[in-house]
Design an enzyme around this catalytic site. Structure first.
Site, mmCIF file in Angstrom:
data_model
loop_
_atom_site.group_PDB
_atom_site.id
_atom_site.type_symbol
_atom_site.label_atom_id
_atom_site.label_comp_id
_atom_site.label_asym_id
_atom_site.label_seq_id
_atom_site.Cartn_x
_atom_site.Cartn_y
_atom_site.Cartn_z
ATOM 1 N N ASP A 70 -18.263 -1.574 18.528
ATOM 2 C CA ASP A 70 -19.491 -0.877 18.129
ATOM 3 C C ASP A 70 -19.834 0.274 19.074
ATOM 4 O O ASP A 70 -20.681 1.113 18.753
ATOM 5 C CB ASP A 70 -20.679 -1.854 18.112
ATOM 6 C CG ASP A 70 -20.504 -2.932 17.056
ATOM 7 O OD1 ASP A 70 -19.934 -2.625 15.996
ATOM 8 O OD2 ASP A 70 -20.933 -4.071 17.300
ATOM 9 N N ASP A 85 -24.577 -3.801 12.553
ATOM 10 C CA ASP A 85 -23.277 -4.460 12.578
ATOM 11 C C ASP A 85 -23.544 -5.894 12.074
ATOM 12 O O ASP A 85 -24.650 -6.390 12.216
ATOM 13 C CB ASP A 85 -22.775 -4.444 14.026
ATOM 14 C CG ASP A 85 -21.756 -5.510 14.301
ATOM 15 O OD1 ASP A 85 -20.691 -5.450 13.680
ATOM 16 O OD2 ASP A 85 -22.031 -6.405 15.133
ATOM 17 N N ASP A 130 -23.278 -5.004 18.827
ATOM 18 C CA ASP A 130 -23.054 -5.854 19.999
ATOM 19 C C ASP A 130 -21.628 -5.813 20.536
ATOM 20 O O ASP A 130 -21.376 -6.186 21.670
ATOM 21 C CB ASP A 130 -23.356 -7.318 19.658
ATOM 22 C CG ASP A 130 -22.291 -7.903 18.750
ATOM 23 O OD1 ASP A 130 -21.986 -7.259 17.728
ATOM 24 O OD2 ASP A 130 -21.730 -8.954 19.079
HETATM 25 P P1 ADP Z 1 -16.460 -7.502 12.591
HETATM 26 O O1 ADP Z 1 -16.744 -6.059 12.292
HETATM 27 O O2 ADP Z 1 -17.130 -8.403 11.606
HETATM 28 O O3 ADP Z 1 -16.755 -7.861 14.027
HETATM 29 P P2 ADP Z 1 -13.512 -7.239 12.978
HETATM 30 O O4 ADP Z 1 -13.365 -5.777 12.715
HETATM 31 O O5 ADP Z 1 -13.353 -7.698 14.379
HETATM 32 O O6 ADP Z 1 -14.886 -7.797 12.324
HETATM 33 O O7 ADP Z 1 -12.449 -8.034 12.077
HETATM 34 C C1 ADP Z 1 -12.401 -7.826 10.692
HETATM 35 C C2 ADP Z 1 -11.637 -8.926 10.002
HETATM 36 O O8 ADP Z 1 -10.268 -8.984 10.460
HETATM 37 C C3 ADP Z 1 -12.174 -10.316 10.221
HETATM 38 O O9 ADP Z 1 -13.229 -10.600 9.356
HETATM 39 C C4 ADP Z 1 -10.938 -11.179 9.965
HETATM 40 O O10 ADP Z 1 -10.772 -11.394 8.585
HETATM 41 C C5 ADP Z 1 -9.799 -10.322 10.479
HETATM 42 N N1 ADP Z 1 -9.439 -10.698 11.855
HETATM 43 C C6 ADP Z 1 -9.766 -10.041 12.992
HETATM 44 N N2 ADP Z 1 -9.264 -10.665 14.074
HETATM 45 C C7 ADP Z 1 -8.618 -11.763 13.642
HETATM 46 C C8 ADP Z 1 -7.901 -12.837 14.272
HETATM 47 N N3 ADP Z 1 -7.738 -12.926 15.602
HETATM 48 N N4 ADP Z 1 -7.366 -13.791 13.479
HETATM 49 C C9 ADP Z 1 -7.522 -13.725 12.148
HETATM 50 N N5 ADP Z 1 -8.178 -12.760 11.498
HETATM 51 C C10 ADP Z 1 -8.730 -11.788 12.216
HETATM 52 MG MG MG Z 2 -20.277 -7.480 16.091
#
Ligand code: ADP
Ligand code: MG
Length: 334
Positions: A233, A32, A229
């Site tokens: 996931d 991840d 983490d």
């Molecule tokens: P990761 O797999 O990197 O943990 P997420 O699946 O949680 O990422 O989120 C993917 C994308 O969605 C982020 O990179 C961001 O662009 C957008 N995003 C998620 N949550 C938010 C939020 N609270 N505010 C703005 N953008 C968000």
């Molecule tokens: Mg993560």
């Protein structure tokens, strides 16, 4: 037992004994991005206004009102940077998992999120897309801010790579493992981070519910370990042959992991593999010793060649050999 003790000393907690046996069969290791390869503590680096009606500070403050209601690390970064004393009322707030957030302030619908979300809401970035892509090529995660269908600007956050990620990936690549990064973030940002740590394969724009599905696809080519983490996931950690959770991560991920890396360092992935291989070699040697004594001594005893006392000594020796040999594992460098 010796091996799980050795793991524990190095901050590798083996929650399922089976994991240490499966680990040596692994072909692919999937990581991840956020919180696993990176520190998971994003900070706002850029705020750009694309509209005359709003300046940078106002754009950040407007966003903070919505992000205050979100639990996402990106949201926290925006709220911290804005550092507001009081927050405006938001109506109909919604978290759009893996894409962003939206809600009404007054009568304006405010949408904050990635390009996928902007496309879904039919918000056109026009020429500003270039400026957004440039930020992403630097490994920054971008959030577009829109009011109704009008794009107001972009906020970029950067999350630095953990100090030891690069070395761990280098060792895994060198040992011939297929290393893959999986993330909900966009492709450009993901590739920039992957390049920094030395991962060549990137699966980007993956919505939380699809991470496990991607792992399943990779399993067609051999056993897969997943290192993660976050809450999102957990299904992938369960789906993989060995789930490795960061001890610094969420409780749900830790609960789903077969192995937990207490320190949250990826060095633990390399160490788990080495420990697995060394342990299995010991198990094989011990099986040999346990059987060898018996295979030789029992027929001799039956034939009356061996004195019963010698047979008893041989019996005890076989146990002593096995325990001693197991303990020699401690000398192994992993
Ligand atoms: P990761 O797999 O990197 O943990 P997420 O699946 O949680 O990422 O989120 C993917 C994308 O969605 C982020 O990179 C961001 O662009 C957008 N995003 C998620 N949550 C938010 C939020 N609270 N505010 C703005 N953008 C968000
Ligand atoms: Mg993560």
């Amino acid at each position: 037992m010796v091996s799980s003790g050795m793991g524990a000393k190095r901050g590798i907690l083996i929650r399922k004994g089976e994991a240490i046996q499966t680990m040596k069969e692994i072909k692919t290791i999937v990581f991840d991005k956020t919180g696993t390869l990176t520190k998971g503590k994003p900070e706002v680096t850029d705020v750009k206004s694309f509209d005359k009606s709003i300046n940078e500070k106002e754009l950040l403050n407007l966003s903070a009102n919505l992000e205050k209601l979100s639990e996402h690390p990106i949201a926290k970064a925006i709220v911290n940077k804005a550092d507001l004393k009081s927050y405006k009322k938001v109506n109909g707030f919604k978290v759009l998992r893996g894409r962003g957030v939206e809600g009404k302030i007054g009568k304006d619908m405010i949408t904050i999120g990635n390009q996928t979300l902007m496309k879904e809401r039919k918000i056109d970035l026009g020429n500003f897309v270039k400026s957004v892509e440039k930020l992403e090529e630097d490994g920054k995660t971008t959030m577009m801010v829109a009011e109704g269908k009008k794009i107001l600007g972009v906020i970029a956050v950067a999350d630095s790579v953990k100090e030891d990620s690069k070395e761990a990936i280098r060792r895994l690549n060198k040992a011939g493992y297929r290393t893959v990064m999986i993330t909900g973030d966009n492709e450009r940002t993901a590739k920039a981070i992957a390049k920094q740590v030395g991962i060549k394969e990137v699966i980007a724009n993956v919505l939380p519910e699809y991470k496990a599905k991607k792992v399943e696809e990779l399993q067609k080519n051999g056993m897969v370990a997943f290192v993660g983490d976050g809450i999102n996931d957990a299904p992938a950690l369960k789906q993989s042959n060995v789930g490795i959770a960061m001890g610094t991560g969420t409780d749900i991920a830790i609960e789903a992991g077969d192995i937990v890396l207490a320190k949250g360092s990826l060095e633990g992935v390399v160490q788990s593999i080495n420990l697995s291989k060394a342990t299995f070699r010991k198990i094989k040697q011990n099986l040999f010793w346990a059987f060898a004594y018996n295979v030789i001594a029992i027929p001799l005893a039956v034939a009356g060649v061996l004195h019963p006392v010698i047979a008893e000594v041989a019996m005890a020796l076989s146990s002593v050999t096995v325990v001693t040999n197991a303990n020699l594992l401690r000398r192994k460098k992993i």
